[in-house]
Enzyme design. Structure first.
Site, mmCIF file in Angstrom:
data_model
loop_
_atom_site.group_PDB
_atom_site.id
_atom_site.type_symbol
_atom_site.label_atom_id
_atom_site.label_comp_id
_atom_site.label_asym_id
_atom_site.label_seq_id
_atom_site.Cartn_x
_atom_site.Cartn_y
_atom_site.Cartn_z
ATOM 1 N N TYR A 110 0.824 -1.214 0.000
ATOM 2 C CA TYR A 110 0.000 0.000 0.000
ATOM 3 C C TYR A 110 0.858 1.263 0.000
ATOM 4 C CZ TYR A 110 -4.334 -2.546 0.561
ATOM 5 O OH TYR A 110 -5.417 -3.353 0.338
ATOM 6 N N GLY A 151 4.627 1.117 -0.840
ATOM 7 C CA GLY A 151 5.617 1.000 -1.925
ATOM 8 C C GLY A 151 5.013 1.271 -3.293
ATOM 9 N N SER A 155 9.249 2.385 5.526
ATOM 10 C CA SER A 155 8.364 1.729 6.504
ATOM 11 C C SER A 155 8.363 2.530 7.807
ATOM 12 C CB SER A 155 8.874 0.318 6.824
ATOM 13 O OG SER A 155 8.889 -0.489 5.684
ATOM 14 N N GLU A 187 6.432 7.733 5.698
ATOM 15 C CA GLU A 187 5.338 8.076 4.789
ATOM 16 C C GLU A 187 4.093 8.428 5.609
ATOM 17 O OE1 GLU A 187 5.302 8.678 1.482
ATOM 18 O OE2 GLU A 187 3.398 9.415 2.241
ATOM 19 N N LYS A 207 7.092 9.948 13.178
ATOM 20 C CA LYS A 207 6.071 9.178 12.451
ATOM 21 C C LYS A 207 5.148 8.447 13.438
ATOM 22 C CE LYS A 207 3.708 6.795 9.680
ATOM 23 N NZ LYS A 207 2.620 7.311 8.877
ATOM 24 N N CYS A 260 -2.144 0.341 10.680
ATOM 25 C CA CYS A 260 -1.056 1.042 11.379
ATOM 26 C C CYS A 260 -1.347 1.591 12.770
ATOM 27 C CB CYS A 260 -0.530 2.153 10.484
ATOM 28 S SG CYS A 260 0.222 1.463 8.997
ATOM 29 N N LYS A 316 -0.943 -0.994 15.598
ATOM 30 C CA LYS A 316 0.421 -1.521 15.729
ATOM 31 C C LYS A 316 1.392 -0.426 16.161
ATOM 32 C CE LYS A 316 2.512 -1.227 11.135
ATOM 33 N NZ LYS A 316 3.417 -0.103 11.346
ATOM 34 N N LYS A 324 -12.215 1.925 6.039
ATOM 35 C CA LYS A 324 -12.672 3.280 5.721
ATOM 36 C C LYS A 324 -13.092 3.254 4.259
ATOM 37 C CE LYS A 324 -9.408 6.411 4.882
ATOM 38 N NZ LYS A 324 -8.169 7.238 4.886
HETATM 39 P P1 NAD Z 1 1.968 -4.145 2.807
HETATM 40 O O1 NAD Z 1 1.829 -5.386 3.602
HETATM 41 O O2 NAD Z 1 0.834 -3.685 1.960
HETATM 42 O O3 NAD Z 1 3.230 -4.283 1.832
HETATM 43 C C1 NAD Z 1 4.484 -4.735 2.251
HETATM 44 C C2 NAD Z 1 5.076 -5.584 1.124
HETATM 45 O O4 NAD Z 1 6.415 -5.926 1.463
HETATM 46 C C3 NAD Z 1 4.351 -6.916 0.893
HETATM 47 O O5 NAD Z 1 3.909 -6.992 -0.446
HETATM 48 C C4 NAD Z 1 5.421 -7.986 1.209
HETATM 49 O O6 NAD Z 1 5.332 -9.125 0.382
HETATM 50 C C5 NAD Z 1 6.697 -7.225 0.936
HETATM 51 N N1 NAD Z 1 7.877 -7.773 1.596
HETATM 52 C C6 NAD Z 1 8.012 -8.178 2.888
HETATM 53 N N2 NAD Z 1 9.277 -8.603 3.102
HETATM 54 C C7 NAD Z 1 9.953 -8.475 1.932
HETATM 55 C C8 NAD Z 1 11.286 -8.736 1.533
HETATM 56 N N3 NAD Z 1 12.197 -9.208 2.391
HETATM 57 N N4 NAD Z 1 11.628 -8.504 0.253
HETATM 58 C C9 NAD Z 1 10.724 -8.023 -0.635
HETATM 59 N N5 NAD Z 1 9.442 -7.735 -0.310
HETATM 60 C C10 NAD Z 1 9.050 -7.954 0.961
HETATM 61 O O7 NAD Z 1 2.397 -3.007 3.834
HETATM 62 P P2 NAD Z 1 2.104 -1.434 3.695
HETATM 63 O O8 NAD Z 1 0.732 -1.128 4.120
HETATM 64 O O9 NAD Z 1 2.590 -0.976 2.376
HETATM 65 O O10 NAD Z 1 3.057 -0.876 4.842
HETATM 66 C C11 NAD Z 1 4.459 -0.873 4.694
HETATM 67 C C12 NAD Z 1 5.056 0.015 5.759
HETATM 68 O O11 NAD Z 1 4.625 1.368 5.574
HETATM 69 C C13 NAD Z 1 4.670 -0.333 7.188
HETATM 70 O O12 NAD Z 1 5.767 -0.072 8.029
HETATM 71 C C14 NAD Z 1 3.560 0.624 7.511
HETATM 72 O O13 NAD Z 1 3.483 0.907 8.898
HETATM 73 C C15 NAD Z 1 4.007 1.857 6.767
HETATM 74 N N6 NAD Z 1 2.911 2.759 6.351
HETATM 75 C C16 NAD Z 1 1.762 2.254 5.838
HETATM 76 C C17 NAD Z 1 0.766 3.119 5.408
HETATM 77 C C18 NAD Z 1 -0.540 2.595 4.852
HETATM 78 O O14 NAD Z 1 -1.423 3.400 4.622
HETATM 79 N N7 NAD Z 1 -0.696 1.313 4.606
HETATM 80 C C19 NAD Z 1 0.969 4.497 5.457
HETATM 81 C C20 NAD Z 1 2.177 4.972 5.968
HETATM 82 C C21 NAD Z 1 3.147 4.094 6.403
HETATM 83 C C1 UGA Z 2 -3.320 6.729 8.885
HETATM 84 C C2 UGA Z 2 -2.816 8.185 8.926
HETATM 85 O O1 UGA Z 2 -3.905 9.069 8.667
HETATM 86 C C3 UGA Z 2 -1.716 8.411 7.890
HETATM 87 O O2 UGA Z 2 -1.188 9.724 8.030
HETATM 88 C C4 UGA Z 2 -0.611 7.386 8.116
HETATM 89 O O3 UGA Z 2 0.389 7.533 7.124
HETATM 90 C C5 UGA Z 2 -1.177 5.986 8.052
HETATM 91 O O4 UGA Z 2 -2.231 5.849 9.045
HETATM 92 C C6 UGA Z 2 -0.195 4.915 8.368
HETATM 93 O O5 UGA Z 2 0.840 5.174 8.966
HETATM 94 O O6 UGA Z 2 -0.532 3.791 8.008
HETATM 95 P P1 UGA Z 2 -5.022 5.381 7.359
HETATM 96 O O7 UGA Z 2 -4.978 4.392 8.467
HETATM 97 O O8 UGA Z 2 -4.806 4.909 5.982
HETATM 98 O O9 UGA Z 2 -3.925 6.535 7.615
HETATM 99 O O10 UGA Z 2 -6.425 6.141 7.361
HETATM 100 P P2 UGA Z 2 -7.065 7.261 8.303
HETATM 101 O O11 UGA Z 2 -7.789 8.213 7.453
HETATM 102 O O12 UGA Z 2 -6.101 7.822 9.261
HETATM 103 O O13 UGA Z 2 -8.145 6.426 9.100
HETATM 104 C C7 UGA Z 2 -7.786 5.493 10.074
HETATM 105 C C8 UGA Z 2 -9.011 4.992 10.793
HETATM 106 O O14 UGA Z 2 -9.569 6.020 11.602
HETATM 107 C C9 UGA Z 2 -10.147 4.556 9.856
HETATM 108 O O15 UGA Z 2 -10.749 3.397 10.369
HETATM 109 C C10 UGA Z 2 -11.099 5.730 9.873
HETATM 110 O O16 UGA Z 2 -12.415 5.383 9.582
HETATM 111 C C11 UGA Z 2 -10.951 6.197 11.300
HETATM 112 N N1 UGA Z 2 -11.296 7.620 11.488
HETATM 113 C C12 UGA Z 2 -10.575 8.584 10.864
HETATM 114 C C13 UGA Z 2 -12.344 7.956 12.322
HETATM 115 O O17 UGA Z 2 -13.011 7.080 12.907
HETATM 116 N N2 UGA Z 2 -12.643 9.283 12.498
HETATM 117 C C14 UGA Z 2 -11.944 10.265 11.885
HETATM 118 O O18 UGA Z 2 -12.284 11.460 12.101
HETATM 119 C C15 UGA Z 2 -10.885 9.910 11.046
#
Ligand code: NAD
Ligand code: UGA
Length: 468
Positions: free
Chosen positions: A13, A15, A132, A168, A223, A279, A282, A342
């Site tokens: 999500y 990358g 990450s 990010e 972060k 996120c 965790k 969401k």
């Molecule tokens: P994700 O599970 O969607 O993607 C991670 C990918 O990494 C998977 O496809 C997995 O197969 C791959 N992977 C794992 N180990 C590997 C390796 N050794 N070599 C190659 N590929 C490998 O995770 P995500 O949601 O993209 O989150 C990634 C990081 O970004 C986390 O630390 C998360 O906290 C952070 N983050 C996520 C969001 C979000 O909205 N999802 C936003 C900001 C930050």
């Molecule tokens: C959240 C942060 O908003 C991002 O800045 C961050 O990068 C990301 O986590 C992360 O590190 O993974 P995300 O989880 O994708 O993003 O979505 P949000 O919009 O933050 O919503 C998170 C949860 O809170 C959802 O279940 C949403 O429905 C809920 N929410 C959000 C509420 O219940 N009320 C609100 O007013 C806002």
């Protein structure tokens, strides 16, 4: 140092969308996204752009434009690491499930594996960027792994590294917009040349005034804290939703009045079924763990409460649904509208819908679940292992999947709105009402339904933060 070739480890999500946006704004840079999961890479390479592994508004258009030009998805870890001047680590960082710190600490095994691959295959000077979300001081672990390799006497190729933190902040559902117009770009590090190279990439589309550079530890910690503050606002407003229901106040008015104070701000004050997503839980669990690790038990307890309130909100919803439906939902049919955590995403990780559906099934309800973007297969995975035998064939089914929004209401006693999808907000209740068994109930956990309209059709309605 001019960056011509980027490799991103992890096509998830973060990358996928992040690299697509970099490729879009930097036509002179080749961007290679690699992943150990071949199925995910196949999906990124699918000719049918509706089959990309991630649904994000605007993402498919960018992938369509850049894929095969300067954006590539593959499993060729070794090759792409070798060629790269800059490598982003965007792998998942889940909570540990066993051993020391289980349930709280972050499992760094994927980050460690990525670092070892980089140490093994990279050539020359490589900038390694933590994308990450990582516990504060993880950059030291990455440095130690990389340094061990660069100092190894058995190696013939010279290699050295700079490690940067560049967390990010995108939110799912608005990822492309967030990446296009970020509030800030945070870069932590101590190697000026490396920092400047990364700054130059972002300033292709982000104003320099939004780029903040700090030391590594401040960047890593910021972060975690940003997520903790966001989650804390949700838990805060959710406690007040219960108080509103008890007193006859209306949470929307309270949130509006409170949020109009510039010092508080109007965002992130929507009460609902609690935060989901991969996120918040965790990252706050990790904050609790780190605080305890440094002997700061009061700090740990404070943030733990944010998590406790989140679960409490979901528990209280289940209890009030059962209570309103005459104390039992056994064999009653309930429509579930929305399963994603969401709107505008197909992601169900930690979705409140999972907990609530499981509890309703345990109470004996039969669910009919509809979500415009989440697949039946995904719901199946999320509801597997529930106390009751789920999804058994024929008339014993505990839940069914609905492909049609309006048919989801057929023969139901109640409908629960779990996700704030736009298509739920202006429904034709004259069509829905005859489909439901009376007395029928709507439980609106997001406060998106117009109460007065519903009442005209003789349907009872309960809404978060204003009650029935
Ligand atoms: P994700 O599970 O969607 O993607 C991670 C990918 O990494 C998977 O496809 C997995 O197969 C791959 N992977 C794992 N180990 C590997 C390796 N050794 N070599 C190659 N590929 C490998 O995770 P995500 O949601 O993209 O989150 C990634 C990081 O970004 C986390 O630390 C998360 O906290 C952070 N983050 C996520 C969001 C979000 O909205 N999802 C936003 C900001 C930050
Ligand atoms: C959240 C942060 O908003 C991002 O800045 C961050 O990068 C990301 O986590 C992360 O590190 O993974 P995300 O989880 O994708 O993003 O979505 P949000 O919009 O933050 O919503 C998170 C949860 O809170 C959802 O279940 C949403 O429905 C809920 N929410 C959000 C509420 O219940 N009320 C609100 O007013 C806002």
């Amino acid at each position: 140092m001019e960056i011509r070739n980027i490799c991103c480890i992890g096509a998830g999500y973060v990358g996928g969308p992040t690299m697509a946006v970099i490729a879009n704004y930097c036509p002179n840079i080749q961007v290679n996204v690699v992943d150990i999961n071949p199925e995910r890479i196949d999906q990124w390479n699918d000719d049918d752009f509706s089959k990309l592994p991630i649904f994000e508004p605007g993402l498919a258009e960018i992938v369509k434009k850049c894929r095969g030009v300067n954006l590539h998805f593959s499993n060729e870890m070794e090759n792409q690491i070798k060629k790269a001047d800059m490598i982003f680590i965007s792998v998942n960082t889940p909570t540990k499930v066993k051993g020391i710190g289980a349930g709280q600490a972050i499992d760094l095994k994927y980050v460690e594996a990525s670092s070892r691959e980089i140490a093994k295959y990279s050539e020359g000077f490589t900038i390694v960027v933590e994308k990450s979300t990582l516990p504060v001081k993880t950059a030291q672990t990455i440095k130690d792994i990389l340094d061990a390799e660069s100092k190894s006497k058995e190696k013939f190729t010279e290699k050295n590294f700079a490690v940067l933190s560049n967390p990010e902040f995108l939110a799912e559902g608005t990822a492309i917009n967030d990446l296009n117009n970020p509030d800030r770009i945070l870069i932590g590090g101590d190697n000026k040349e490396a920092i400047d190279s990364l700054v130059r990439i972002y300033t292709n589309w982000v104003d320099k005034s939004k780029v903040l550079t700090t030391d590594l530890w401040s960047s890593e910690l910021s972060k975690l804290i940003a997520n903790a503050f966001l989650a804390q606002r949700i838990s805060s407003i959710n406690t007040i939703s219960a108080l509103c229901e008890a007193t006859g106040a209306n949470i929307k008015d309270v949130a509006l009045a409170v949020g109009m104070d510039k010092r508080i701000g109007k965002y992130f004050l929507n009460s609902g079924p609690g935060f989901g997503g991969s996120c918040f839980k965790k990252d706050i669990s990790n904050l609790v763990y780190i605080s305890n690790h440094y002997g700061l038990s009061e700090v740990a307890e404070y943030w733990q409460k944010v998590l406790d309130i989140n679960l409490w909100q979901q528990k209280r919803f289940v209890e009030l649904i059962v209570k309103q439906m005459f104390g039992t939902i056994s064999s009653k049919k309930i429509a579930i509208l929305g399963f994603a955590f969401k709107s505008n995403t197909n992601d169900t990780r930690e979705s409140p819908a999972i907990y609530i559906c499981r509890k309703l099934i345990e109470e004996g309800a039969i669910l009919n679940i509809y979500d415009p973007k989440v697949s039946q297969n995904q719901i199946n995975k999320d509801l597997k292992g529930c106390k009751e035998d789920l999804n058994v064939p024929n008339n014993n089914k505990k839940w069914t999947f609905s492909n049609s929004l309006y048919e989801t209401f057929n023969d139901t006693d109640a409908a629960i709105f779990m996700t704030e999808w736009e298509e739920f907000q202006n429904l034709d209740w004259s069509t829905i009402s005859p489909k439901m068994r009376k007395p029928a109930w709507i439980f609106d956990t997001r406060s998106i339904i117009k109460k007065n309209v519903i009442k005209k059709y003789g349907i009872n309605i309960w809404q978060v933060g204003s009650g029935s």
